[in-house]
Design an enzyme around this catalytic site. Structure first.
Site, PDB file in Angstrom:
ATOM      1  N   LYS A  73       0.854  -1.189   0.000  1.00 15.79           N
ATOM      2  CA  LYS A  73       0.000   0.000   0.000  1.00 15.79           C
ATOM      3  C   LYS A  73       0.890   1.239   0.000  1.00 15.79           C
ATOM      4  CE  LYS A  73      -3.879   1.883   2.749  1.00 15.79           C
ATOM      5  NZ  LYS A  73      -4.768   1.617   3.908  1.00 15.79           N
ATOM      6  N   SER A 148      -9.766   1.642   3.031  1.00 20.64           N
ATOM      7  CA  SER A 148      -8.930   2.488   2.221  1.00 20.64           C
ATOM      8  C   SER A 148      -7.905   1.730   1.372  1.00 20.64           C
ATOM      9  CB  SER A 148      -8.192   3.471   3.122  1.00 20.64           C
ATOM     10  OG  SER A 148      -7.299   2.782   3.977  1.00 20.64           O
ATOM     11  N   SER A 172      -9.830  -1.113   7.004  1.00 23.82           N
ATOM     12  CA  SER A 172      -9.294  -0.894   5.651  1.00 23.82           C
ATOM     13  C   SER A 172      -8.664  -2.094   4.981  1.00 23.82           C
ATOM     14  CB  SER A 172      -8.271   0.232   5.668  1.00 23.82           C
ATOM     15  OG  SER A 172      -8.942   1.445   5.640  1.00 23.82           O
TER      16      SER A 172
HETATM   17  N1  GLN Z   1     -12.987   3.482   6.668  1.00 24.92           N
HETATM   18  C1  GLN Z   1     -12.294   3.786   7.875  1.00 24.92           C
HETATM   19  C2  GLN Z   1     -11.883   5.227   7.892  1.00 24.92           C
HETATM   20  O1  GLN Z   1     -12.153   5.901   6.968  1.00 24.92           O
HETATM   21  C3  GLN Z   1     -11.128   2.865   8.050  1.00 24.92           C
HETATM   22  C4  GLN Z   1      -9.887   3.316   7.419  1.00 24.92           C
HETATM   23  C5  GLN Z   1      -8.720   2.450   7.712  1.00 24.92           C
HETATM   24  O2  GLN Z   1      -8.855   1.373   8.298  1.00 24.92           O
HETATM   25  N2  GLN Z   1      -7.557   2.949   7.372  1.00 24.92           N
HETATM   26  O3  GLN Z   1     -11.301   5.707   8.809  1.00 24.92           O
END
Ligand code: GLN
Length: 469
Positions: A73, A148, A172
């Site tokens: 990532k 994400s 995410s």
């Molecule tokens: N969707 C969650 C957020 O926007 C999780 C993001 C993540 O785990 N990095 O914070």
């Protein structure tokens, strides 16, 4: 096309070199450019590493990941390679050291093929918040891959690499795994080093793998995990082999009634999970319905605490130390303000402002302190359930992947995280396994939460359920 490391190894036994395997993945990336899964392919260093591994194989000295091609990532540092967290504010920035996870994977002879697109600073649930544009779902390009870590999920779903790393602060890894039909694993907080991961919310963030087999997720985690002098939050507990072993005896599986009774859940997902619960019960396992009274507190608590941490973590991006600097600004203050105004996207700004607000004088006790207290209640309740069961079973996400540009309200987007944030608030390991295909053609996952540092048990149960499903 190689889906798993087992397939890669079978091809190598038939005479394929690591370089051949890498070339076929590179070709696949080229063919699926439309998915926008990668922000950069590390062509030169990947080829160089593949040649080096081929040489080591010839000498009988290759590591345990020889032939495995891994994408990372775009928030995980790889020395002398660019990194951006999919943000304009890191434009042009190059890592000056590698994350511990990258060092450990390279030491076992994995090839790092490139960095994957994600929501800016890992903030989002659809991968639409990226300075590099949205990622598409490999199964249907009109749909999002989740976020994400959407690029990593898509790369594994479309077989553009063997395994991809993501980071999971509130889901995410697991939610995009659910949306793309892949396996996504978040280890226990404190199991895998965060050194070299661009911080979003430091008391929540964990790195973990996306894979097409539980065995691959286990192998990569096992190699990445374990104490690290550069991350003081890491446990000293031995990691050992995480490879799934056959189950001994029947399981005690708790399932949270409220997650299935909540309004937002898609009826087909609910039905499939209930069917699975019944099958497991019929098979002799003990399925225990439990109540979790804090379901509606989960998302607010998560967003109060993570935005607070993010507002502090992201203060370092000031237009001076890293990447982008506004060309028009004159003077120090204007450089900070204008660089941040131009460099951050709107969701990141929203979170920085929310975080600054919840930490501000006069509101700190009402929001941040209260959030910490609710976090403790969630942790205690999770531990209480796991004291009487092997794992907690729940949906990964209330819906399947949705269409691009269809969720416009931030709160609506945040509610996507309702089932995933528990494991981050409580620090437990959790996994998403593909369990079905919706009538809309998109896959969805089942989530299992295990006890702290019980990765081996969680992965063994996952391997069993993956076959059972
Ligand atoms: N969707 C969650 C957020 O926007 C999780 C993001 C993540 O785990 N990095 O914070």
């Amino acid at each position: 096309m190689y889906k798993t490391y087992a397939e890669v190894k079978a091809a190598m036994e038939k005479g394929q070199s690591v370089k051949d395997i890498l070339q076929s993945y590179l070709l696949a990336i080229e063919e699926r450019k439309d998915l926008n899964a990668f922000t950069e392919v590390f062509l030169d260093t990947a080829i160089k590493k593949a040649e080096e591994v081929d040489q080591k194989i010839a000498e009988g000295k290759a590591g345990r990941l020889a032939g495995m091609v891994i994408a990372i990532k775009d928030n995980i540092c790889y020395k002398h390679h660019k990194i951006s967290a999919s943000s304009k504010i890191l434009d042009g920035f190059e890592s000056i050291y590698s994350a511990t996870v990258v060092e450990r994977l390279l030491a076992e002879d994995a090839v790092i093929i490139g960095r994957t697109n994600c929501d800016e600073f890992a903030m989002g649930s659809s991968n639409e918040n990226s300075a590099f544009g949205a990622v598409r779902n490999a199964l249907n390009e009109d749909y999002v891959p989740g976020g994400s870590s959407g690029g990593s999920a898509t790369a594994v779903a479309a077989n553009l690499c063997t395994v991809a790393l993501g980071s999971d602060t509130g889901g995410s890894i697991r939610q995009p795994a659910s949306f793309t039909g892949t396996i996504g694993f978040k280890p226990t907080y404190g199991r895998v080093s965060r050194y070299g991961l661009i911080a979003y919310a430091s008391s929540f963030d964990q790195i973990g793998p996306f894979a097409n087999s539980v065995e691959d997720a286990a192998l990569v985690t096992e190699i990445m995990a374990g104490k690290d002098e550069f991350d003081s939050t890491l446990s000293f507990k031995e990691v050992g082999s995480l490879q799934p072993t056959p189950l001994k005896g029947k399981l005690k599986i708790a399932y949270i009634r409220e997650t299935l009774d909540s309004d937002g859940i898609d009826p087909e997902i609910k039905q499939r999970i209930e069917q699975l619960i019944n099958c497991l019960r019929a098979d002799g396992h003990e399925l225990i319905p439990v109540s979790f009274p804090y379901l509606d507190k989960m998302v607010p608590t998560y967003y109060v605490l993570t935005t607070a941490e993010a507002s502090s973590n992201l203060s370092r991006f000031d237009g001076v130390h890293y990447g982008y600097r506004s060309q028009d600004a004159v003077g120090v203050d204007a450089t900070y303000i204008q660089s941040r105004t131009e460099g951050f996207g709107s969701e990141v700004k929203r979170r920085i402002m929310t975080g600054t607000f919840v930490l501000s004088h006069g509101y700190y006790d009402a929001y941040y302190s209260k959030g910490q207290k609710v976090r403790r209640l969630i942790q205690d309740k999770t531990n209480e359930i796991l004291a009487k069961s092997d794992v907690i079973l729940l949906p990964t996400s209330p819906s399947t992947a949705f269409k691009l540009n269809s969720v416009k309200e931030p709160i609506q987007m945040y509610l996507q995280d309702i089932y995933t944030v528990q494991a981050n608030l409580a620090g437990n390991p959790a996994i998403s396994l593909p369990i079905g295909l919706h009538s809309n053609g998109m896959p969805f996952g089942l989530q299992l939460i295990g006890d702290h540092f019980e990765e081996k048990k969680l992965l063994a149960i996952s391997a069993y359920l993956n076959d059972f499903c």
